[in-house]
Every structure is written in structure tokens, then in C-alpha cells.
Enzyme design. Structure first.
Site, PDB file in Angstrom:
ATOM      1  N   HIS A  17       0.762  -1.002  -0.104  1.00 17.19           N
ATOM      2  CA  HIS A  17       0.226  -0.085   0.121  1.00 17.19           C
ATOM      3  C   HIS A  17       0.858   1.127  -0.163  1.00 17.19           C
ATOM      4  O   HIS A  17       1.827   1.184   0.061  1.00 17.19           O
ATOM      5  CB  HIS A  17      -0.849  -0.040   0.431  1.00 17.19           C
ATOM      6  CG  HIS A  17      -0.287  -0.206   2.218  1.00 17.19           C
ATOM      7  ND1 HIS A  17      -0.088   0.878   3.305  1.00 17.19           N
ATOM      8  CD2 HIS A  17      -0.196  -0.747   3.295  1.00 17.19           C
ATOM      9  CE1 HIS A  17       1.325   0.475   4.231  1.00 17.19           C
ATOM     10  NE2 HIS A  17       0.576  -0.306   4.327  1.00 17.19           N
ATOM     11  N   GLU A  90      -1.479  -7.065   7.409  1.00 21.60           N
ATOM     12  CA  GLU A  90      -0.340  -7.257   7.441  1.00 21.60           C
ATOM     13  C   GLU A  90      -0.188  -7.552   8.463  1.00 21.60           C
ATOM     14  O   GLU A  90      -1.726  -8.609   9.209  1.00 21.60           O
ATOM     15  CB  GLU A  90      -0.214  -5.505   8.541  1.00 21.60           C
ATOM     16  CG  GLU A  90       1.143  -5.121   9.268  1.00 21.60           C
ATOM     17  CD  GLU A  90       2.119  -5.707   8.672  1.00 21.60           C
ATOM     18  OE1 GLU A  90       2.467  -7.261   8.088  1.00 21.60           O
ATOM     19  OE2 GLU A  90       2.784  -4.482   7.430  1.00 21.60           O
TER      20      GLU A  90
END
Length: 221
Positions: A17, A90
């Protein structure tokens, strides 16, 4: 889907990202849902422009906002939907989340030391979210990547995820032990290319960030 297609290699563009404010100040995010900052939004648009001419058959993102925002920019350029997968999140860092690295070292010295020593089975302190060991995280995200590849034999997937996910994919593709120090960079909005063939993840290109360089003005007086 014919079984004979399952051996066709799947191409994966694994993308981290764009930047968040917490990335910029080295504050650990984990499962906390932090949006892109202005720089991250700029990076996402540059990424989308760079990939606009490439064939992409499906786009999958972690369900966290920073990954979804980055994936949405790519999806607009290809007129594709974004599929969300929580398994591409994550690593969950438990009580470490929301803290600067210096704050983690101060509040949780033993756990921080184990983390820095790459104890891949060390437990993390409790927090708003339940932490996971690095081994658990690695198994989760590599398993997710292989599942998406198996479901799309011979296709090209864009998977938009997080720095830790990229690290796990690199280690898996390079047969790199989980306990060894990370000696490679993981850049925001980078493109990292893999193929999956016969259930095996292979790295073909790492850390493409040329698209993030500032545009050169060509209309100066």
C-alpha cells in the site's frame, strides 16, 4: 474449472500500500486501520498509471483501508472490482500496535528484544488486537497467496497488501529462513513480481519503484 489448467503458472503483482502518516513516523500499524496520507494517495495514482497498460485479470486487497485505497486506484484504471481478503492483512502485533519503535522498546523490553532477535515463535503482549507470531503470520499470508493463485491458473493477479506480507512472500520464494535478518527493502507502493507454478512461489522482480519518482516538468518557460 478443468483440472489440467491447475499447472498453468499464475503471475502475481504483489503491491505494498501507499504511505500513511504512521509509516512516515515509524509508528507500528499492524491491524489498526490507518488510511493513506496525501503522499500515499499520490503514490497510489502513480502506481495505477504505471500498471494501466499491463494485463491484470483480478485485483485482491487486504481489507484494511490503506490497502483498499491503493487497490482502488489500480482497479479504476482497469475497470475491475476489488476483492477483499482479511488473510492478506499485516501481521497483528497486539500491544505493540499504535506505538513508535522507541515506545515499544520502553514499554515491552523483553518482547521487543525477542522481536528484534527474530524469535519467530515469540508471543506478543496483549493489546486491542490479539498478536500473532511471525511463523503464524507467514503461514497465513503465504497460504492466502497460494489459494488465490490456485483459483486463477494462468492469470495475472494484483495483490495489494502490506510490508510484512511482502517480506513473507520474498522469504518463501527465496527459501530464506524466517529467523534470518531482513536484508532487503520493502517500499510503499512498490511492485514485486512472482509466479506460482505447481504450487511453488517464485520471485521474478523485486522492489519496482521507478513509477514513484517525481514527474519532470517539460513546460518550463
Amino acid at each position: 474449472m478443468p483440472a489440467s489448467n491447475n499447472n498453468n503458472p499464475t503471475r502475481i503483482l504483489l503491491i505494498r500500500h501507499g504511505e500513511t502518516a504512521w509509516n512516515a513516523e515509524r509508528r507500528l500499524q499492524g491491524h489498526l486501520d490507518i488510511a493513506l496520507n496525501a503522499e500515499g494517495e499520490r503514490q497510489a495514482e502513480l502506481l495505477a498509471a504505471a500498471l494501466a497498460s499491463e494485463t491484470i485479470d483480478a485485483i485482491v486487497a487486504s481489507d484494511l483501508t490503506r490497502a483498499r485505497q491503493t487497490a482502488a486506484a489500480v482497479a479504476r484504471a482497469h475497470q475491475l472490482p476489488v476483492h477483499e481478503d482479511r488473510a492478506l492483512r499485516e501481521r497483528c502485533y497486539g500491544g505493540f500496535e499504535g506505538l513508535l519503535y522507541a515506545e515499544i522498546a520502553q514499554r515491552f523490553p523483553a518482547e521487543f528484544a525477542a522481536w528484534q532477535a527474530r524469535d519467530v515463535d515469540a508471543a506478543l503482549p496483549a493489546g486491542a488486537n490479539r498478536g500473532e507470531t511471525f511463523r503464524q503470520f507467514h503461514d497465513r499470508v503465504t497460504g492466502a497467496m497460494l489459494r488465490w493463485a490456485k483459483a486463477h491458473p494462468g492469470k495475472t493477479l494484483a495483490l495489494v497488501a502490506h510490508g510484512g506480507v511482502l517480506e513473507c512472500a520474498y522469504r518463501a520464494a527465496q527459501n530464506m529462513p524466517l529467523e534470518t535478518p531482513r536484508d532487503f527493502k520493502v517500499h510503499n507502493a512498490s511492485v514485486n513480481r512472482f509466479v506460482v507454478e505447481n504450487g511453488v512461489l517464485k520471485l521474478t522482480s523485486w522492489g519496482e519503484i521507478g513509477h514513484l519518482r517525481p514527474a519532470v516538468l517539460d513546460d518550463l518557460p
